[in-house]
Design an enzyme around this catalytic site. Structure first.
Site, short mmCIF file in Angstrom:
data_model
loop_
_atom_site.label_atom_id
_atom_site.label_comp_id
_atom_site.label_asym_id
_atom_site.label_seq_id
_atom_site.Cartn_x
_atom_site.Cartn_y
_atom_site.Cartn_z
N SER A 141 0.86 -1.18 0.00
CA SER A 141 0.00 0.00 0.00
C SER A 141 0.89 1.23 0.00
CB SER A 141 -0.89 0.02 1.25
OG SER A 141 -1.46 1.32 1.43
N TYR A 155 -2.59 -1.67 10.32
CA TYR A 155 -2.57 -1.81 8.86
C TYR A 155 -1.29 -1.21 8.28
CZ TYR A 155 -4.08 -1.49 3.97
OH TYR A 155 -4.16 -1.61 2.60
#
Ligand SMILES: NC(=O)c1ccc[n+]([C@@H]2O[C@H](COP(=O)([O-])OP(=O)(O)OC[C@H]3O[C@@H](n4cnc5c(N)ncnc54)[C@H](O)[C@@H]3O)[C@@H](O)[C@H]2O)c1
Length: 187
Positions: A141, A155
């Protein structure tokens, strides 16, 4: 077609990026094993393609036995494995800042997002070797590069734990004829 005759395994292929990738790969001539924790979702992805170009497989990528089984299924059904895309990931609703985030949220997030990539490689890279070399894609990401401006500590940490190991994997397994890359999508 760019992937004619290729055999691919994509995790998290019951939804989103993984589903679109499975459909695109099949349009480009690949046969694909679409892996997802949600068996119905994996089957739905497979049903979007004519014939048996996409095969569903239910697995939890945070479990070693499941990862071993998904790779064995791909080799058995497709005859080889050329592309391993470790894409499955979670962002839990109660992932928050360092104070508010529960240990269980951290552990589950790291288990799927980081350990899932490790286990995919642990069982998938030997299959790529058996095929004479292939391609590993790990979905990280943009937060692995930048961090996030919203509180999602588990995350963000998990995606750093995808990106840096990908660089290491690329060096370690490059000499075996494998390419290893990470994608860093934005929202
Ligand atoms: N969509 C975004 O904005 C974005 C941005 C950056 C990175 N990503 C990453 O891209 C990947 C795909 O994201 P998406 O938006 O398509 O997500 P999504 O939620 O639409 O799809 C993820 C799929 O993974 C499956 N999954 C969850 N846990 C699993 C497990 N333990 N084992 C196997 N499958 C499991 C889910 O059932 C789901 O079908 C993830 O790794 C995510 O972190 C997404």
């Amino acid at each position: 077609m760019r992937l004619d005759g290729r055999a691919a395994l994509i995790t998290g292929a019951g939804s989103g990026i993984g589903r679109e990738a499975a459909l695109l790969f099949s349009r480009e001539g690949a046969r694909v094993v679409a892996v997802d924790l949600d068996e119905d979702a994996a089957k739905e992805t497979a049903s979007m393609v004519d014939g048996d170009a996409v095969l569903p497989f239910a697995a939890d990528v945070s479990r070693a036995g499941d990862c071993e089984a998904m790779v064995a299924f791909a080799e058995r059904e497709l005859g080889r494995l050329d592309v391993l895309w470790n894409n499955a990931g979670v962002m839990l609703a109660d992932d928050d800042d360092a104070v508010a985030t529960e240990e269980s949220v951290w552990d589950l997030t790291m288990g799927v997002n980081a350990k899932g990539v490790f286990l995919g490689c642990k069982y998938g890279i030997p299959a790529l070797r058996r095929a004479g070399g292939g391609s590993v894609i790990n979905t990280a990401s943009f937060v692995a590069l930048l961090g996030a401006a919203t509180p999602q500590i588990a995350y963000t940490a998990s995606k750093v734990a995808v990106l840096s190991p990908t660089r290491e994997l690329a060096v370690i397994h490059g000499g075996e004829g494998n390419r290893v890359n990470a994608l860093c999508p934005g929202p």
